[in-house]
Design a protein around this motif. Structure first.
Motif, PDB file in Angstrom:
ATOM      1  N   UNK A 216      -8.222 -29.583  69.223  1.00 17.92           N
ATOM      2  CA  UNK A 216      -7.378 -30.781  69.297  1.00 17.92           C
ATOM      3  C   UNK A 216      -6.222 -30.564  70.274  1.00 17.92           C
ATOM      4  N   UNK A 217      -5.656 -29.378  70.277  1.00 17.74           N
ATOM      5  CA  UNK A 217      -4.582 -29.099  71.235  1.00 17.74           C
ATOM      6  C   UNK A 217      -5.112 -29.119  72.669  1.00 17.74           C
ATOM      7  N   UNK A 218      -6.326 -28.636  72.866  1.00 19.04           N
ATOM      8  CA  UNK A 218      -6.908 -28.634  74.210  1.00 19.04           C
ATOM      9  C   UNK A 218      -7.280 -30.043  74.642  1.00 19.04           C
ATOM     10  N   UNK A 219      -8.072 -30.727  73.800  1.00 18.52           N
ATOM     11  CA  UNK A 219      -8.612 -32.031  74.186  1.00 18.52           C
ATOM     12  C   UNK A 219      -7.554 -33.126  74.140  1.00 18.52           C
ATOM     13  N   UNK A 220      -6.839 -33.251  73.023  1.00 20.98           N
ATOM     14  CA  UNK A 220      -5.902 -34.355  72.847  1.00 20.98           C
ATOM     15  C   UNK A 220      -4.608 -34.145  73.620  1.00 20.98           C
ATOM     16  N   UNK A 221      -4.010 -32.969  73.458  1.00 23.89           N
ATOM     17  CA  UNK A 221      -2.691 -32.739  74.044  1.00 23.89           C
ATOM     18  C   UNK A 221      -2.760 -32.466  75.544  1.00 23.89           C
ATOM     19  N   UNK A 222      -3.681 -31.621  75.985  1.00 21.22           N
ATOM     20  CA  UNK A 222      -3.769 -31.282  77.409  1.00 21.22           C
ATOM     21  C   UNK A 222      -4.657 -32.254  78.165  1.00 21.22           C
ATOM     22  N   UNK A 223      -5.727 -32.723  77.518  1.00 25.11           N
ATOM     23  CA  UNK A 223      -6.676 -33.587  78.216  1.00 25.11           C
ATOM     24  C   UNK A 223      -6.545 -35.067  77.938  1.00 25.11           C
ATOM     25  N   UNK A 320      -7.691 -36.006  61.588  1.00 21.10           N
ATOM     26  CA  UNK A 320      -7.277 -37.222  62.298  1.00 21.10           C
ATOM     27  C   UNK A 320      -5.756 -37.309  62.342  1.00 21.10           C
ATOM     28  N   UNK A 321      -5.121 -36.817  61.288  1.00 25.33           N
ATOM     29  CA  UNK A 321      -3.653 -36.824  61.212  1.00 25.33           C
ATOM     30  C   UNK A 321      -3.022 -35.996  62.325  1.00 25.33           C
ATOM     31  N   UNK A 322      -3.717 -34.947  62.778  1.00 31.25           N
ATOM     32  CA  UNK A 322      -3.194 -34.101  63.846  1.00 31.25           C
ATOM     33  C   UNK A 322      -3.522 -34.677  65.221  1.00 31.25           C
ATOM     34  N   UNK A 323      -4.604 -35.400  65.298  1.00 29.75           N
ATOM     35  CA  UNK A 323      -4.998 -35.968  66.598  1.00 29.75           C
ATOM     36  C   UNK A 323      -3.982 -36.978  67.110  1.00 29.75           C
ATOM     37  N   UNK A 324      -3.434 -37.790  66.200  1.00 27.06           N
ATOM     38  CA  UNK A 324      -2.503 -38.828  66.624  1.00 27.06           C
ATOM     39  C   UNK A 324      -1.293 -38.285  67.382  1.00 27.06           C
ATOM     40  N   UNK A 325      -0.519 -37.379  66.817  1.00 26.73           N
ATOM     41  CA  UNK A 325       0.654 -36.908  67.573  1.00 26.73           C
ATOM     42  C   UNK A 325       0.273 -36.189  68.864  1.00 26.73           C
ATOM     43  N   UNK A 327      -2.389 -36.678  70.839  1.00 24.38           N
ATOM     44  CA  UNK A 327      -2.843 -37.574  71.907  1.00 24.38           C
ATOM     45  C   UNK A 327      -1.703 -38.478  72.390  1.00 24.38           C
ATOM     46  N   UNK A 328      -0.727 -38.761  71.519  1.00 24.59           N
ATOM     47  CA  UNK A 328       0.424 -39.551  71.941  1.00 24.59           C
ATOM     48  C   UNK A 328       1.362 -38.752  72.837  1.00 24.59           C
ATOM     49  N   UNK A 329       1.367 -37.433  72.666  1.00 19.71           N
ATOM     50  CA  UNK A 329       2.213 -36.591  73.518  1.00 19.71           C
ATOM     51  C   UNK A 329       1.634 -36.436  74.925  1.00 19.71           C
ATOM     52  N   UNK A 330       0.317 -36.662  75.071  1.00 21.63           N
ATOM     53  CA  UNK A 330      -0.297 -36.499  76.394  1.00 21.63           C
ATOM     54  C   UNK A 330       0.334 -37.418  77.441  1.00 21.63           C
TER      55      UNK A 330
END
Length: 493
Positions: A216-223, A320-325, A327-330
């Protein structure tokens, strides 16, 4: 470690029947015998495959694993990999799909609670048994164990690409330095997707919680792309590869139709709607071979949209709760980074260059399947002709590579082996490829492995063929606001 003697799973040990399975990235030699009675001691009921096959609906879902029948009707919606995976093997022999997606502890702690019977007419043909021996060999030889040094190098490579992108934008005023930074970011998006892909399959640490959080950190936050969305669609794609009605990876109307089988209306179980060739789709498909590369160059923007569509939906999945923040930070960090560019022109060019170069990834993904065989319905995985091995080889291709180009393909060049053994670490796919090729040639099964350029020619030829054939398809009669193009413009489905 117990040696491999060339037999399939089910070897006799001191305490009964044993087999190799994977547990947290380690090969373990475990007993496979399960109880043959109910809790009250009475014998388990026996069912025929025909009886089991009638329980193939979301609310009435039975499946077979190793000659035993399981009723997962009430639990399927809670399945971590998505309920659609289970629905696509409902009423069928799910042994290979289950074995290649689950570690040993699931057999021990999860499956028994759903056991309701055994199969009376279970058909485990010699071909399938021999293929399963191949997996046993890979396990016995420790090929499912990850070489962490390989992935340390991959993470350092990705970090270097990101650093160079930052450095060229933040340390220089030159337009060309900034555009070179965009090139590095394009390479970053492509290369981290390979890491995300591996870890999304629990193919690095093999510990579900660890791989889920890191992915999730790789895909959502960085990508900027939802790992949950990727798993939601990708797991289904693996289980029912290139099925017209069920595989979302070939359901790309109104832009693409990889086969004329898509021309007739069908109900997409993934998108939960009827997909048909309306007039707008017909016009676009007729020129799809010209649109292919431009669409691939912009495909990343569509993945952003698909990620948010699923995240805003009522579907639930772990983390899913972790994906939201994340992906919003991306857009926050990426937008702030882009703000250092001196003009809107450079910002737009940076986005277009980085995202279009990342489009090479989408070419690599579609290359593996678009020109291969397609079919209607679901597989039963119950015969010499209908089984896990043949489905994956009929619908997937490898791409020839060498030691100079391995980095570019990121493991996707071994798509056949990855589909057969999705938890096998990337650095061992080449070894598996030799075994798979030998087995395929022995049994006269087509093993397709063109070079990268030839594979591109084949996909364009397949799209051009379907484009010619669409001219004979009936014109769509739907109003434009009911068309698939309108749906796409409004981010529906």
């Amino acid at each position: 470690m117990v040696g491999f003697d060339g037999d399939s799973k089910g070897q006799e040990g001191e305490a009964g029947t044993y087999a190799w399975r994977e547990q947290r990235g380690k090969s373990v030699w475990v007993p496979t015998a399960m109880k043959e009675t109910r809790r009250d001691g009475s014998p388990l009921p026996k069912y025929t495959m025909e009886e089991i096959g009638r329980h193939n609906k979301p609310d009435d879902l039975w499946l077979v694993v190793d000659n035993r029948v399981y009723d997962v009707s009430k639990w399927a919606k809670h399945h971590p990999g998505g309920h659609l995976c289970m629905e696509n093997v409902a009423g069928a022999d799910a042994t290979d799909a289950f074995e290649n997606y689950h570690p040993a502890y699931v057999y021990e702690s999860k499956l028994p609670r759903f056991l309701i019977g055994t199969v009376t007419n279970y058909k485990d043909c010699d071909f399938v048994a021999e293929f399963r021996t191949m997996r046993q060999r890979l396990l016995a030889e420790g090929k499912f164990e990850t070489d962490m040094s390989f992935y340390v190098a991959q993470f350092m490579w990705g970090a270097s690409l990101m650093f160079m992108g930052f450095y060229l934008v933040l340390s220089f005023q030159s337009f060309w330095a900034h555009m070179l930074g965009a090139v590095f970011f394009g390479a970053l998006f492509q290369q981290i997707a390979f890491i995300g892909h591996d870890i999304g399959h629990n193919g690095i640490s093999h510990i579900k919680s660890v791989d889920n959080i890191v992915s999730i950190f790789i895909a959502n936050l960085i990508g900027g792309i939802s790992m949950g969305w990727w798993k939601w669609s990708h797991n289904v794609h693996h289980v029912i590869t290139n099925s017209v009605e069920h595989d979302p990876d070939i359901q790309h109307l109104p832009i693409f139709a990889v086969t004329k089988k898509i021309f007739r209306p069908f109900f997409s179980t993934f998108h939960n709607k009827v997909m048909s060739l309306d007039s707008a789709a017909r016009a676009l498909v007729s020129i799809q071979h010209y649109l292919y590369y431009p669409v691939m160059a912009l495909a990343r923007f569509n993945l952003y949209a698909q990620s948010y569509i699923l995240l805003f939906s009522n579907e639930t999945w772990p983390y899913k709760w972790l994906e939201w923040p994340c992906i919003m930070l991306y857009p926050v960090w990426f937008g702030y980074f882009l703000s250092f560019l001196p003009s809107w022109t450079e910002i737009v060019l940076f986005l277009l260059i980085s995202h279009s170069l990342a489009g090479i990834l989408h070419v690599q993904i579609t290359l593996s399947h678009f020109s291969m065989d397609t079919y209607y319905g679901r597989k039963k995985f119950d015969s010499h002709e209908d089984n896990w091995f043949k489905m994956q080889l009929d619908t997937s291709m490898d791409v020839a590579s060498n030691h100079l180009t391995e980095w570019f393909h990121g493991g996707l060049q071994y798509q056949i082996e990855h589909h057969l053994f999705p938890r096998l670490p990337r650095h061992n796919l080449k070894y598996a490829a030799a075994l798979v090729k030998e087995f395929a040639e022995k049994h006269g099964v087509r093993y397709h492995r063109p070079g990268f350029i030839q594979a591109n020619r084949e996909i364009i030829a397949a799209l051009a063929k379907a484009a010619r054939e669409v001219k004979d398809a009936p014109n769509g009669k739907e109003a434009f606001k009911n068309s698939m193009l309108w749906d796409g413009m409004n981010a529906r489905g």
